[in-house]
Design a protein around this motif. Structure first.
Motif, mmCIF file in Angstrom:
data_model
loop_
_atom_site.group_PDB
_atom_site.id
_atom_site.type_symbol
_atom_site.label_atom_id
_atom_site.label_comp_id
_atom_site.label_asym_id
_atom_site.label_seq_id
_atom_site.Cartn_x
_atom_site.Cartn_y
_atom_site.Cartn_z
ATOM 1 N N GLN A 55 0.850 -1.206 0.000
ATOM 2 C CA GLN A 55 0.000 0.000 0.000
ATOM 3 C C GLN A 55 0.878 1.246 0.000
ATOM 4 O OE1 GLN A 55 -2.594 -0.251 3.427
ATOM 5 N NE2 GLN A 55 -3.889 -1.831 2.512
ATOM 6 N N GLU A 90 9.840 10.262 -5.662
ATOM 7 C CA GLU A 90 8.677 9.458 -5.250
ATOM 8 C C GLU A 90 8.649 8.142 -6.021
ATOM 9 O OE1 GLU A 90 7.532 10.668 -2.735
ATOM 10 O OE2 GLU A 90 7.191 12.824 -2.859
ATOM 11 N N LYS A 121 -5.190 -0.891 -1.837
ATOM 12 C CA LYS A 121 -5.359 0.495 -1.358
ATOM 13 C C LYS A 121 -4.087 1.306 -1.611
ATOM 14 C CE LYS A 121 -8.822 0.004 2.258
ATOM 15 N NZ LYS A 121 -9.035 -1.442 2.444
ATOM 16 N N SER A 124 -5.313 7.746 0.827
ATOM 17 C CA SER A 124 -6.511 8.553 0.515
ATOM 18 C C SER A 124 -6.141 9.935 -0.040
ATOM 19 C CB SER A 124 -7.330 8.726 1.797
ATOM 20 O OG SER A 124 -6.497 9.186 2.860
ATOM 21 N N ASN A 150 4.732 10.138 9.909
ATOM 22 C CA ASN A 150 4.311 8.738 9.978
ATOM 23 C C ASN A 150 5.490 7.788 9.695
ATOM 24 O OD1 ASN A 150 3.624 6.585 7.696
ATOM 25 N ND2 ASN A 150 1.983 6.482 9.219
ATOM 26 N N GLU A 173 12.123 12.757 1.953
ATOM 27 C CA GLU A 173 10.842 13.404 2.302
ATOM 28 C C GLU A 173 11.088 14.713 3.055
ATOM 29 O OE1 GLU A 173 8.283 12.521 0.971
ATOM 30 O OE2 GLU A 173 8.008 10.365 0.909
ATOM 31 N N MET A 212 -5.302 11.590 6.616
ATOM 32 C CA MET A 212 -4.309 10.700 6.018
ATOM 33 C C MET A 212 -3.638 9.749 7.027
ATOM 34 S SD MET A 212 -1.106 12.350 4.037
ATOM 35 C CE MET A 212 0.361 11.382 3.727
ATOM 36 N N SER A 220 -8.899 1.385 14.322
ATOM 37 C CA SER A 220 -7.738 0.919 13.553
ATOM 38 C C SER A 220 -7.580 -0.583 13.773
ATOM 39 C CB SER A 220 -6.480 1.669 14.016
ATOM 40 O OG SER A 220 -5.338 1.082 13.459
ATOM 41 N N VAL A 221 -7.997 -1.355 12.764
ATOM 42 C CA VAL A 221 -8.060 -2.810 12.960
ATOM 43 C C VAL A 221 -6.672 -3.459 13.067
ATOM 44 C CG1 VAL A 221 -10.331 -3.257 11.961
ATOM 45 C CG2 VAL A 221 -8.361 -3.064 10.442
ATOM 46 N N HIS A 222 -5.678 -2.840 12.440
ATOM 47 C CA HIS A 222 -4.368 -3.500 12.392
ATOM 48 C C HIS A 222 -3.408 -3.070 13.487
ATOM 49 C CE1 HIS A 222 -5.463 -5.240 8.598
ATOM 50 N NE2 HIS A 222 -5.719 -4.052 8.091
ATOM 51 N N LYS A 232 4.615 -0.986 13.536
ATOM 52 C CA LYS A 232 4.147 0.374 13.803
ATOM 53 C C LYS A 232 4.610 0.730 15.215
ATOM 54 C CE LYS A 232 -0.403 2.353 12.830
ATOM 55 N NZ LYS A 232 -1.762 1.954 12.412
ATOM 56 N N ASN A 236 -2.087 5.889 15.140
ATOM 57 C CA ASN A 236 -2.615 6.861 14.161
ATOM 58 C C ASN A 236 -2.944 8.189 14.842
ATOM 59 O OD1 ASN A 236 -2.558 4.552 12.615
ATOM 60 N ND2 ASN A 236 -4.742 4.530 12.115
HETATM 61 N N1 3HC Z 1 -5.525 5.906 2.923
HETATM 62 C C1 3HC Z 1 -5.996 4.725 2.490
HETATM 63 N N2 3HC Z 1 -6.239 3.681 3.316
HETATM 64 C C2 3HC Z 1 -5.971 3.872 4.624
HETATM 65 C C3 3HC Z 1 -5.459 5.070 5.149
HETATM 66 C C4 3HC Z 1 -5.249 6.114 4.228
HETATM 67 N N3 3HC Z 1 -4.790 7.314 4.617
HETATM 68 N N4 3HC Z 1 -5.308 4.927 6.474
HETATM 69 C C5 3HC Z 1 -5.708 3.690 6.781
HETATM 70 N N5 3HC Z 1 -6.120 3.046 5.676
HETATM 71 C C6 3HC Z 1 -6.677 1.705 5.566
HETATM 72 C C7 3HC Z 1 -5.661 0.668 6.005
HETATM 73 O O1 3HC Z 1 -4.799 0.365 4.929
HETATM 74 C C8 3HC Z 1 -6.571 -0.469 6.405
HETATM 75 O O2 3HC Z 1 -7.067 -1.114 5.236
HETATM 76 P P1 3HC Z 1 -6.767 -2.694 4.899
HETATM 77 O O3 3HC Z 1 -7.228 -3.481 6.082
HETATM 78 O O4 3HC Z 1 -7.550 -2.968 3.667
HETATM 79 O O5 3HC Z 1 -5.311 -2.813 4.687
HETATM 80 C C9 3HC Z 1 -7.742 0.240 7.031
HETATM 81 O O6 3HC Z 1 -7.738 1.571 6.497
HETATM 82 C C10 3HC Z 1 -7.701 0.295 8.543
HETATM 83 O O7 3HC Z 1 -6.632 1.152 8.995
HETATM 84 P P2 3HC Z 1 -5.569 0.751 10.098
HETATM 85 O O8 3HC Z 1 -5.286 1.942 10.935
HETATM 86 O O9 3HC Z 1 -6.018 -0.485 10.806
HETATM 87 O O10 3HC Z 1 -4.322 0.383 9.165
HETATM 88 P P3 3HC Z 1 -2.778 0.468 9.515
HETATM 89 O O11 3HC Z 1 -2.507 0.004 10.898
HETATM 90 O O12 3HC Z 1 -2.062 -0.216 8.402
HETATM 91 O O13 3HC Z 1 -2.439 2.042 9.481
HETATM 92 C C11 3HC Z 1 -1.263 3.509 7.983
HETATM 93 C C12 3HC Z 1 -2.573 2.783 8.287
HETATM 94 C C13 3HC Z 1 -1.011 4.510 9.098
HETATM 95 C C14 3HC Z 1 -1.382 4.219 6.645
HETATM 96 C C15 3HC Z 1 -0.112 2.461 7.976
HETATM 97 O O14 3HC Z 1 -0.418 1.416 7.063
HETATM 98 C C16 3HC Z 1 1.212 3.035 7.583
HETATM 99 O O15 3HC Z 1 1.869 3.658 8.384
HETATM 100 N N6 3HC Z 1 1.660 2.779 6.335
HETATM 101 C C17 3HC Z 1 2.958 3.162 5.842
HETATM 102 C C18 3HC Z 1 3.023 4.567 5.399
HETATM 103 C C19 3HC Z 1 2.139 4.843 4.218
HETATM 104 O O16 3HC Z 1 1.666 3.976 3.523
HETATM 105 N N7 3HC Z 1 1.913 6.117 3.943
HETATM 106 C C20 3HC Z 1 1.093 6.502 2.803
HETATM 107 C C21 3HC Z 1 1.463 7.815 2.350
HETATM 108 S S1 3HC Z 1 2.963 7.752 1.441
HETATM 109 C C22 3HC Z 1 3.146 9.261 0.906
HETATM 110 O O17 3HC Z 1 2.445 10.074 1.375
HETATM 111 C C23 3HC Z 1 4.125 9.509 -0.166
HETATM 112 C C24 3HC Z 1 4.923 10.736 0.062
HETATM 113 O O18 3HC Z 1 5.779 10.855 -0.974
HETATM 114 C C25 3HC Z 1 4.170 11.972 0.196
#
Ligand code: 3HC
Length: 329
Positions: A55, A90, A121, A124, A150, A173, A212, A220-222, A232, A236
């Motif tokens: 993701q 990126e 996913k 968002s 994060n 970043e 975000m 937060s299920v995970h 983690k 969040n």
């Molecule tokens: N957008 C989309 N989905 C999201 C989300 C978001 N902002 N936040 C949570 N979700 C989803 C989760 O993926 C999960 O879905 P799934 O069960 O289908 O996988 C569901 O919502 C429940 O959320 P949880 O809190 O239980 O999920 P996590 O414990 O995984 O926490 C997270 C979510 C904080 C985003 C974590 O996965 C994380 O830290 N991920 C790594 C960082 C990341 O992916 N960042 C994305 C942005 S990267 C970016 O911004 C690029 C940069 O260049 C700007």
């Protein structure tokens, strides 16, 4: 970094609960040691890492789109060069992260197919449109600012390849965040119309950025499992609060108003209080119904199709080189 992809384990070996392998894994997590691709790991740990890392990789690559659209319209050569470098970074982050996911025994092609089929996913935040040049400032300042908040704790993640990828990503970043703030600063010190552009960008990006960080801790299920496994490190809600506390003084310095009438310093808590977050909007964006969700996936699918000839040519070149090397040997 790139060679991580070659480090693919032979596949998880099933072991009975309470086995020596499981005890060794738990002991390493308790000692805060890294888990590496060839180490035994519970299937649930492997799966959640594939989920989170893929993701994250998709977010980096889809995240190139809102800013990529502005490269040709940057207001100066210097801003264009900086924006090009940022968008390219990126793409690089996506590559490190897909490579880290591959060490868990999944294929990059399958991960990308899942994204293109709408089954995977990505963040968002990348479902929102970048309408003006000020959005390049707001994205760098706020989106990359939230991303670092994060991602810094992920440098200490228990899975080695993910933690190591995050170290370089966070350094880049940090530059992205500063270039965004610099754009905002230039606009805020410019004409009233330029300052208004900056305010308008902040008004549109603020709440999606606050969302975000993911759902509230209670939803937060995970988090329970990923925090116990040391993937983690900070929840969040705690990261969201840290981001708000750090960003409010920056908005004050810019002379901009955060679009939240409830925003107020709470001396007792030592944090800012904020107004209610529109979680329905968040879940719509997560579920593929954000303002640009369909456009983003369509653009990625088109890029994959239009790039097919490059992949085919690279494979043909690699085959020729291998044949030449065999002949020479
Ligand atoms: N957008 C989309 N989905 C999201 C989300 C978001 N902002 N936040 C949570 N979700 C989803 C989760 O993926 C999960 O879905 P799934 O069960 O289908 O996988 C569901 O919502 C429940 O959320 P949880 O809190 O239980 O999920 P996590 O414990 O995984 O926490 C997270 C979510 C904080 C985003 C974590 O996965 C994380 O830290 N991920 C790594 C960082 C990341 O992916 N960042 C994305 C942005 S990267 C970016 O911004 C690029 C940069 O260049 C700007």
């Amino acid at each position: 970094m790139y060679t991580q992809a070659m480090d693919i384990p032979g596949g998880p070996k099933a072991v009975a609960p309470g086995s020596p392998e499981e005890a060794a894994f738990n002991a390493r997590i308790a000692r805060d040691e890294k888990i590496e691709p060839r180490d035994w790991m519970p299937e649930a740990y492997r799966k959640t890492l594939v989920r989170q890392i893929s993701q994250h990789a998709h977010s980096e690559v889809v995240g190139m789109l809102p800013e990529g659209n502005w490269i040709t319209r940057a207001p100066s050569l210097k801003r264009k060069a900086i924006l090009m470098a940022k968008v390219q970074d990126e793409g690089g982050h996506g590559l490190y992260l897909y490579a880290a996911a591959e060490t868990l025994g999944v294929s990059r092609d399958d991960l990308i197919d899942a994204l293109h089929a709408g089954k995977a996913k990505y963040s968002s935040i990348f479902n929102y449109a970048a309408l003006s040049w000020a959005d390049m400032g707001a994205i760098g300042w706020l989106v990359d600012g939230a991303a670092i908040m994060n991602q810094i704790p992920l440098c200490r993640c228990s899975y080695g390849p993910y933690a190591r990828a995050m170290i370089r990503i966070c350094k880049e970043e940090s530059f992205h965040q500063r270039q965004g703030f610099d754009i905002m600063l230039a606009l805020c010190r410019g004409t009233p119309a330029q300052k208004q552009m900056a305010q308008d960008a902040l008004d549109r990006w603020w709440w999606p950025v606050v969302q975000m960080f993911g759902p509230p801790d209670a939803d937060s299920v995970h988090s329970g499992a990923t925090m116990a496994w040391g993937i983690k490190r900070i929840s969040n809600d705690d990261l969201r609060q840290k981001f708000i506390d750090a960003t409010v003084p920056q908005a004050e310095l810019l002379g901009l108003t955060i679009p939240d009438p409830h925003l107020k310093w709470n001396g007792e808590r030592g944090h800012y209080d904020i107004g209610p977050i529109d979680w329905d909007e968040f879940w719509r964006a997560v579920g593929g119904d954000g303002p640009c969700s369909r456009e983003r996936i369509a653009t990625r699918v088109r890029a994959q199709e239009e790039g097919a000839w490059v992949r085919e040519a690279a494979l043909a070149h690699a085959r020729k080189q291998a044949a030449r090397a065999r002949k020479a040997a």
